[in-house]
Design a protein around this motif. Structure first.
Motif, short mmCIF file in Angstrom:
data_model
loop_
_atom_site.label_atom_id
_atom_site.label_comp_id
_atom_site.label_asym_id
_atom_site.label_seq_id
_atom_site.Cartn_x
_atom_site.Cartn_y
_atom_site.Cartn_z
N SER A 1 -65.73 -20.02 -89.03
CA SER A 1 -65.97 -19.05 -89.94
C SER A 1 -65.37 -19.34 -91.30
N LEU A 2 -66.16 -18.60 -92.33
CA LEU A 2 -65.84 -18.75 -93.81
C LEU A 2 -65.09 -17.54 -94.20
N TRP A 3 -64.33 -17.85 -95.30
CA TRP A 3 -63.48 -16.52 -95.87
C TRP A 3 -64.75 -15.66 -96.15
N ALA A 4 -64.53 -14.39 -96.14
CA ALA A 4 -65.41 -13.15 -96.23
C ALA A 4 -66.21 -13.41 -97.61
N GLN A 5 -65.45 -13.65 -98.61
CA GLN A 5 -66.18 -13.57 -99.83
C GLN A 5 -66.98 -14.80 -99.88
N GLN A 6 -66.76 -15.90 -99.47
CA GLN A 6 -67.51 -17.10 -99.23
C GLN A 6 -68.65 -16.87 -98.55
N VAL B 1 -72.59 -24.56 -102.89
CA VAL B 1 -73.18 -26.01 -102.84
C VAL B 1 -73.04 -26.78 -101.82
N LEU B 2 -71.68 -26.60 -100.88
CA LEU B 2 -71.33 -27.38 -99.68
C LEU B 2 -72.43 -26.69 -98.62
N GLY B 3 -72.46 -25.38 -98.62
CA GLY B 3 -73.56 -24.91 -97.66
C GLY B 3 -74.90 -25.39 -97.72
N HIS C 1 -57.07 -18.69 -105.77
CA HIS C 1 -56.80 -20.27 -105.82
C HIS C 1 -56.39 -20.87 -104.34
N ASN C 2 -56.26 -19.77 -103.52
CA ASN C 2 -55.58 -20.07 -102.17
C ASN C 2 -56.13 -21.12 -101.39
N PRO C 3 -55.24 -22.17 -101.48
CA PRO C 3 -55.79 -23.48 -100.59
C PRO C 3 -56.32 -23.36 -99.53
N ALA C 4 -56.05 -22.30 -98.70
CA ALA C 4 -56.54 -22.02 -97.37
C ALA C 4 -58.31 -21.62 -97.62
N ALA C 5 -58.51 -21.27 -98.68
CA ALA C 5 -60.11 -20.87 -98.92
C ALA C 5 -60.89 -22.27 -99.09
N TRP C 6 -60.19 -23.08 -99.97
CA TRP C 6 -60.89 -24.61 -99.97
C TRP C 6 -60.91 -25.35 -98.79
N ALA C 7 -59.41 -25.22 -97.81
CA ALA C 7 -59.65 -25.92 -96.54
C ALA C 7 -60.77 -25.28 -95.71
N ASP C 8 -60.77 -24.20 -95.71
CA ASP C 8 -61.90 -23.66 -94.59
C ASP C 8 -62.88 -23.99 -95.05
N ILE C 9 -63.45 -23.82 -96.26
CA ILE C 9 -64.72 -24.10 -96.80
C ILE C 9 -65.13 -25.64 -96.49
N ALA C 10 -64.10 -26.38 -96.53
CA ALA C 10 -64.40 -27.93 -96.46
C ALA C 10 -64.68 -28.14 -94.87
N GLY C 11 -63.89 -27.31 -94.15
CA GLY C 11 -64.00 -27.70 -92.74
C GLY C 11 -65.18 -26.92 -92.13
N PHE D 1 -68.01 -26.96 -93.59
CA PHE D 1 -69.23 -27.50 -94.09
C PHE D 1 -68.99 -29.28 -93.96
N ASP D 2 -68.23 -29.68 -93.36
CA ASP D 2 -68.12 -31.08 -92.93
C ASP D 2 -67.65 -31.97 -94.30
N ILE D 3 -66.63 -31.46 -94.87
CA ILE D 3 -65.87 -31.97 -95.95
C ILE D 3 -64.63 -32.77 -95.61
#
Lengths: 140, 153
Positions: free
Chosen positions: B133-138, A130-132, A17-27, A29-31
């Protein structure tokens, strides 16, 4: 152009649930914004509320089993044409479980993620797919 | 075979290690990974997690994978960020080997600590905004999903 992402109904704190994972994926992939609905408030999440103006075009991300359970004919992600401006809805972990009554409507899209294995993806991993896909197709 | 090799990270407690392994394990099951390799300096953290060492979990490093008679001929596909000075390919153009072990780096450096030579390996990056970069799992899930779709699964 604004792009939005919503994660909803996270109720406890674990690594996934770590918010950092969501923040990173958003950044990556332009969210533009990450909102959270329900559950505890944590980290960088903005708790979504009526004061926020978001695109009312919702894209709910689900597994095929969830689509079947809800009686929804979802689009396969691989063939999905992403809207220019939309709110992507992801559910709690242990499942993408993106369908939520609050986001259901005649214009809501339902996207299904299929994987070769039998298990469902954690939602923060489904978000990467999805975002990728959205980012890759926008670039091509 | 379809292998996935990840770094356990710097966990000092079993609780955090458990969630990390559980997430990787779930990811592996989702994509039909046959062999899951863990790189860790603290293998004792993994004891008692209910994983079957013979089928699912092996302790390794990228180099030990290449030295192993069992896996020496299996191509390694190493996920890297775009800022590494290696001959890398864009994931969108990458042709996945039939048998492969995908090697994912730790969360902090975004790349395997010791990249294996490229004689029998490939380096792949995921295009992102400004090379973020992405998280490794992602990253692993994006690459394995790309593989499954290119295979028509």
């Amino acid at each position: 152009m604004s792009k939005y992402l919503i994660m909803h109904d996270v109720e406890d704190e674990t690594l996934v649930h770590n918010p950092a994972a969501w923040a990173d994926i958003a950044g990556a992939f332009d969210i533009a914004h990450v909102f959270k609905v329900g559950g505890v408030q944590e980290g960088a999440f903005v708790q979504y509320g009526p004061e926020h103006s978001i695109p009312q075009k919702f894209v709910c991300v689900m597994t095929p089993a969830e689509c079947q359970e809800a009686g929804i004919e979802g689009s396969d992600l691989l063939a999905y044409s992403h809207p220019q401006d939309a709110t992507y809805v992801f559910g709690p972990d242990n499942s993408v479980r993106g369908w939520h009554g609050a986001f259901a409507g005649p214009d809501t899209d339902y996207v299904c993620i299929t994987t070769p294995g039998a298990t469902e993806l954690y939602s923060f991993l489904a978000a990467g797919l999805v975002l990728g896909h959205r980012w890759f197709t926008a670039q091509s | 075979m379809l292998g996935l090799c990840f770094h356990l990270g710097d966990h000092n407690d079993r609780h955090a290690a458990f969630f990390t392994v559980a997430t990787w394990g779930s990811l592996a099951l989702s994509f039909g990974v046959t062999d899951l390799f863990v790189i860790t300096q603290k293998p004792d953290l993994l004891e008692g997690f209910g994983l079957d060492p013979a089928r699912v979990l092996r302790l390794a490093s990228p180099h030990t994978l290449k030295r192993s008679p069992e896996f020496k001929d299996v191509p390694l596909v190493q996920l890297v960020t775009k800022n590494h000075d290696v001959p890398m390919q864009d994931l969108r153009d990458f042709k996945h080997p039939e048998d492969a072990i995908y090697v994912v780096g730790g969360e902090k450096n975004g790349c395997p600590e010791n990249l294996v030579d490229n004689e029998t390996s490939g380096f792949v990056y995921i295009p992102t905004v400004a090379g973020r970069s992405l998280w490794a799992q992602q990253a692993a899930s994006v690459v394995l999903w790309d593989r499954s779709k290119k295979e028509g699964v």
